[in-house]
Design an enzyme around this catalytic site. Structure first.
Site: not given
Ligand code: NAP
Length: 301
Positions: A49, A116, A93
């Site tokens: 990422k 997200d 995460q």
């Protein structure tokens, strides 16, 4: 011959469209990634990422609290990021250590920075068709189907899996595209028969090669979300029916990736399908980048 739906091509197309949008902003978009502890798989995801951000000119920073972090400490980190104007996206995460209340942490992320798309506000936006960040993997799958001009409207779509991050948002996005959607889960009776009704079948159950020929309507479009690493050579040999090419790859790497759909059966039954690897996987990070750019655009407007 079934058509292979190449996720890397679609990823590149998504990222190419992001570039001029990043350049048009008065400052680089900012993404903060919170990576707790030392989970090797999470570290690889986060590295990818961060690299994607660098390639696009997105500012990124990684915060790495220790494994022993408490819910309260993580909430403070998230609150700090919520307050910073140059941070447009916050990503925590997963998975988090067991002592952390992950739901509370995700709830603390300001919905406008929730790149997200996991915050209940954004899930609500998704359900009601309002703008806002959408869960990256399902949103990427819709882009993939559109890229390949696969008709969704009016077709029967079957989604196997009802998780908050894949199955549910996937079903909702297919519904918004006017598919008639069935959602299956571990309690679904006669799963194979239900799956065979799908003109479009999405496998997101986290069970290696579980959706075999029986589950696939001949000519269906099959999207395989699963990523399962097989480290047992006998299992790999069974799944790939002793394919020399696959077993040579296994011997070089010590493992092989398979999806939730049987890799040989899908190639024989579907009209089009996403391979594993190289299908859905590349789309997720691309959509995260797009969500970050769109968040910056909204916040700077
Ligand atoms: P998850 O949270 O474990 O959810 C799995 C879902 O599948 C649950 O709803 C479960 O039903 C259902 N299920 C499990 N076994 C089943 C069975 N035998 N028959 C029918 N349904 C069954 O998994 P997830 O996070 O959604 O991920 C699914 C897969 O996608 C995993 O392989 C994961 O690695 C992969 N993934 C890939 C990407 C990517 O970027 N490509 C992104 C995210 C996830 P219940 O609700 O009844 O328990």
């Amino acid at each position: 011959m079934a058509q292979i739906l190449d996720g890397a091509r679609v990823r590149d197309a998504i990222l190419d469209k992001c570039k001029p949008r990043v350049a048009a902003l008065p400052r680089p978009p900012g993404l903060a990634v919170v990576l707790v502890g030392h989970n090797p798989a999470s570290e690889i995801y986060v590295r990818n990422k961060v690299k994607a951000c660098a390639d696009l000119g997105i500012h990124s920073e990684t915060l790495s609290p220790p494994d022993s972090v408490s819910t309260g400490e993580l909430l403070e980190i998230v609150e700090g990021l919520n307050r910073r104007p140059e941070i447009d996206g916050i990503l925590v995460q997963m998975p988090l250590p067991p002592q952390v209340d992950g739901k509370q942490v995700l709830l603390a992320i300001q919905p406008g920075k929730d790149v997200d798309g996991f915050h209940p506000c954004n899930m609500g936006n998704l359900v009601t068709g309002r703008p806002g960040p959408k869960s990256c993997t399902p949103a990427g799958i819709i882009r993939l189907l559109q890229h390949y001009r696969i008709r969704i409207a009016g077709r029967k779509a079957v989604v196997v899996g009802r998780s908050d991050i894949v199955g549910k948002p996937m079903a909702m996005l297919l519904l918004h595209e006017n598919a008639t959607v069935t959602i299956c889960h571990s309690k679904t009776r006669d799963l194979a028969a239900v799956c065979r009704q799908g003109d479009i079948l999405v496998g997101a159950l986290g069970r290696p090669a579980a959706l075999t020929a029986d589950f696939i309507q001949p000519g269906a479009v099959v999207v395989d979300v699963g990523i399962n690493r097989i480290a047992d050579r006998e299992e790999a040999a069974r799944l790939f029916r002793d394919s020399k090419e696959k077993l040579d790859a296994f011997d070089r790497k010590g493992s092989v990736l398979v999806g939730d759909v049987h890799p040989l059966d899908v190639a024989a039954r579907a009209s089009a399908y996403t391979p594993v690897p190289g299908g859905v996987g590349p789309l997720t990070i691309a959509m995260l980048m797009l969500n970050t750019v769109e968040s910056a655009e909204r916040r700077l407007a």
